[in-house]
Scaffold this active site. Structure first.
Site, mmCIF file in Angstrom:
data_model
loop_
_atom_site.group_PDB
_atom_site.id
_atom_site.type_symbol
_atom_site.label_atom_id
_atom_site.label_comp_id
_atom_site.label_asym_id
_atom_site.label_seq_id
_atom_site.Cartn_x
_atom_site.Cartn_y
_atom_site.Cartn_z
ATOM 1 C CE1 TYR A 150 -3.608 2.433 0.454
ATOM 2 C CE2 TYR A 150 -2.518 3.259 2.522
ATOM 3 C CZ TYR A 150 -3.483 3.449 1.551
ATOM 4 O OH TYR A 150 -4.118 4.517 1.647
ATOM 5 C CG ASP A 247 5.512 3.415 0.840
ATOM 6 O OD1 ASP A 247 5.951 4.266 1.874
ATOM 7 O OD2 ASP A 247 4.364 3.543 0.369
ATOM 8 C CE LYS A 275 1.043 4.587 7.762
ATOM 9 N NZ LYS A 275 -0.331 4.172 8.733
HETATM 10 N N1 PLP Z 1 2.583 4.025 2.317
HETATM 11 C C1 PLP Z 1 2.554 2.976 3.281
HETATM 12 C C2 PLP Z 1 3.484 1.931 3.353
HETATM 13 C C3 PLP Z 1 1.525 3.167 4.239
HETATM 14 O O1 PLP Z 1 1.157 2.286 5.202
HETATM 15 C C4 PLP Z 1 0.596 4.508 4.136
HETATM 16 C C5 PLP Z 1 -0.474 4.585 5.053
HETATM 17 O O2 PLP Z 1 -0.810 3.705 5.884
HETATM 18 C C6 PLP Z 1 0.867 5.320 2.974
HETATM 19 C C7 PLP Z 1 1.843 4.964 2.364
HETATM 20 C C8 PLP Z 1 -0.093 6.465 2.978
HETATM 21 O O3 PLP Z 1 0.473 7.468 4.064
HETATM 22 P P1 PLP Z 1 -0.906 8.541 4.377
HETATM 23 O O4 PLP Z 1 -2.198 7.595 5.020
HETATM 24 O O5 PLP Z 1 -0.189 9.196 5.624
HETATM 25 O O6 PLP Z 1 -1.361 9.324 3.137
#
Ligand code: PLP
Length: 438
Positions: A150, A247, A275
C-alpha cells in the site's frame, strides 16, 4: 496497565449514531469504520499506551493510529516542542525556517539514500511526489508496484493492494472512480519474485518510470524481503536508470532511524517517510538523490512542481525534530524490538500449545496473528485464505478484555516506547482465554 472496560458504552453508541448521520460510514475512512465490527466506539483521549473512550473505558492501544505513535500517546517532550513552536505561529509559507533546515539535516544524516529532502504532510503525498520525480527523470510513465503493498490512496498506486485471488497478476483498482489511464500505467508483480522484476524491467525498460515498494509490506501483516529480491531490484533499476523508490512510511522511523534501507543495506534512489517521523503529528517527506530531488526547487515554471500550503508547517516539523532526537538518544527501537519478540514468541507458543492453525508474523515493534494459514508468508498470495472471521472474533474477545487493535485481519499490532512487559503479560494471559474460546 488498563482495567477492563465496564461501561455499556452509551455515549459511544450515541456519538457513532450521530456520526453516521453526517459522516459517510460514521468514520473518516472505511478502515476506521471497521472498528465498529467489534462494537461502536468513540475515543476521547489517549496517554502513553492507553486509549480512552468517551464512556471512560480504557484500552491498551495496539493500533496506535495505524502506527505513527512510536513514543506513546501524548508524549510530553514532543507535545512541549510543538507548543513552543506554535507560540511563534504555525505557518509562514515563504522562504524557509530554521526548523525545516534542522529536520532536513537529520534526514540527510540518517537515511542512506537521502541527499535532499522535501516535506509534505502525509505518506500519500510523499509517494505522489516521488513518482512525479521519477517520471520527470525518465520521461516515462509506467511504474511497477507489488501486490500487497500500500502506498496511499491516489490513483497511481491504489492498485492491487488486496486483489481477490482471481485477479492476481492483473492491475486491480482498489477504488471506484479511479482514472483508467493511471491504472493502466501501474504494472504489478508478486513480492519477493526477482524473476518477475527482471522480466518487467526487460519488457518495459523503455517506458518504465520507477519501481516502488514497501521494503517490508506491513499492509498485509509482514512480508520480509529476501536478499536476492532486493539485490535484483537494485541492479535491474540501476542498469535501466529507473529510480527505485522505497516507501518507508511505516519502516522508516518505526523500525529504524536509518530505515529498512539501513537495515538491509540496499540504497534506493528515492525514499518516502511519514507516520512515526512525527509521533502522530502530520509530517512526511520525500527524499533521495540530489539530481532527482533537484528537479524540483525551480520557480514553478521549470522542472518538477512539488507544492503544498501546509508543507513544512511548524508543528509537524517540531514534532519530527523531537521524535527523531528521542528515537536516536533513547534507543527506543531496541526496546520495542525486544518487546515485539516477547509478544511474538508468547503468541507463537499459545498457537502451537493449543494446536490452533495459524501463524505469528512481524518485525521489531510490529506483529500480527493470522489464523488458518501456516508457514512464513513470502508474497501476497501466501496471505490469501487467512481466516478473517476468526481474527475478528479474536479482536472482539481481546477488546472485551481491554486490548484494542483493528479487527481488520490483514493489519497489524504496533508497540510503542510506552508499552512494557506488564502489557505483554496481560495481553498473553488474556489471549489464552480468548484463543480457548474461539
Ligand atoms: N505508504 C505506506 C507504506 C502506508 O502504510 C501508508 C498509510 O498507511 C501510506 C503510504 C499512505 O500514508 P498516508 O495515510 O499518510 O497518506
Amino acid at each position: 496497565m488498563t482495567s477492563e472496560p465496564t461501561s455499556d458504552a452509551m455515549r459511544s453508541r450515541e456519538i457513532v449514531e450521530r456520526a453516521r448521520a453526517v459522516i459517510p460510514g460514521g468514520a473518516q475512512t472505511g478502515l476506521r469504520a471497521q472498528a465498529y465490527d467489534t462494537g461502536d466506539v468513540a475515543f476521547e483521549s489517549a496517554d502513553g499506551a492507553t486509549l480512552t473512550t468517551v464512556d471512560g473505558d480504557e484500552y491498551t492501544d495496539y493500533h496506535l493510529g495505524f502506527g505513527p505513535i512510536i513514543l506513546g500517546h501524548a508524549h510530553d517532550a514532543v507535545d512541549e516542542a510543538v507548543r513552543r513552536a506554535i507560540d511563534g505561529g504555525v505557518l509562514y509559507g515563504a522562504g524557509t525556517t530554521p526548523l525545516e533546515v534542522e529536520v532536513a539535516e537529520r534526514l540527510v544524516d540518517l537515511l542512506p539514500s537521502v541527499e535532499r529532502v522535501n516535506f509534505c504532510n502525509s505518506g500519500s503525498e510523499a509517494t505522489y511526489h516521488a513518482i512525479r520525480l521519477a517520471r520527470a527523470h525518465t520521461g516515462n510513465e509506467k511504474i511497477l508496484k507489488f501486490e500487497g503493498c500500500y502506498h496511499g490512496w491516489h490513483d497511481y498506486v491504489d492498485v492491487s493492494v488486496y486483489p481477490p485471488e482471481e485477479r492476481l497478476g492483473e492491475r486491480y483498482p482498489e477504488s471506484d472512480g479511479m482514472l483508467s489511464a493511471a491504472v493502466e500505467n501501474t504494472l504489478v508483480a508478486p513480492f519477493n519474485d526477482p524473476e518477475a522484476v527482471a522480466e518487467t524491467v526487460r519488457e518495459h525498460g523503455d517506458d518504465l518510470a520507477g519501481v516502488i515498494l514497501e521494503p517490508i509490506p506491513h499492509s498485509v501483516g509482514c512480508l520480509l524481503p529476501e536478499e536476492e529480491f532486493l539485490e535484483t531490484l537494485r541492479e535491474a533499476t540501476r542498469d535501466a536508470d529507473v529510480p527505485l523508490i522505497f516507501d518507508e512510511v511505516i519502516t522508516g522511523f518505526r523500525h529504524s532511524t536509518r530505515g529498512a534501507q539501513g537495515e538491509f543495506g540496499v540504497t534506493p534512489d528515492l525514499t518516502c517517510v511519514a507516520k512515526a517521523l512525527g509521533n502522530g503529528y502530520p509530517v512526511a517527506a520525500v527524499g533521495g538523490r540530489e539530481d532527482l530531488l533537484s528537479q524540483a526547487g525551480g520557480d514553478n515554471e521549470t522542472g518538477v512542481v512539488i507544492s503544498g500550503t501546509y508543507s513544512g508547517n511548524l508543528p509537524g516539523l517540531a514534532a519530527a525534530r523531537e521524535t527523531v532526537d528521542t528515537l536516536v538518544d533513547a534507543n527506543v527501537q531496541d526496546r520495542v524490538t525486544d518487546l515485539g519478540e516477547a509478544y511474538r514468541a508468547g503468541l507463537g507458543d499459545l498457537l502451537s500449545d493449543r494446536g490452533i492453525e495459524g501463524r505469528v508474523v512481524g518485525h521489531r515493534s510490529i506483529f500480527s496473528v493470522q489464523f488458518g494459514v501456516t508457514g512464513q508468508p513470502r508474497s501476497y498470495e501466501d496471505v490469501l485464505g487467512l481466516d478473517e472471521a476468526k481474527f475478528r472474533e479474536f479482536a472482539a474477545g481481546m477488546r472485551e478484555r481491554g486490548h484494542f487493535f483493528t479487527p481488520n485481519p490483514y493489519k497489524r499490532h504496533h508497540l510503542s516506547f510506552a508499552h512494557g512487559e506488564e502489557h505483554a503479560e496481560s495481553y498473553l494471559d488474556d489471549a489464552v482465554a480468548v484463543l480457548g474460546s474461539l
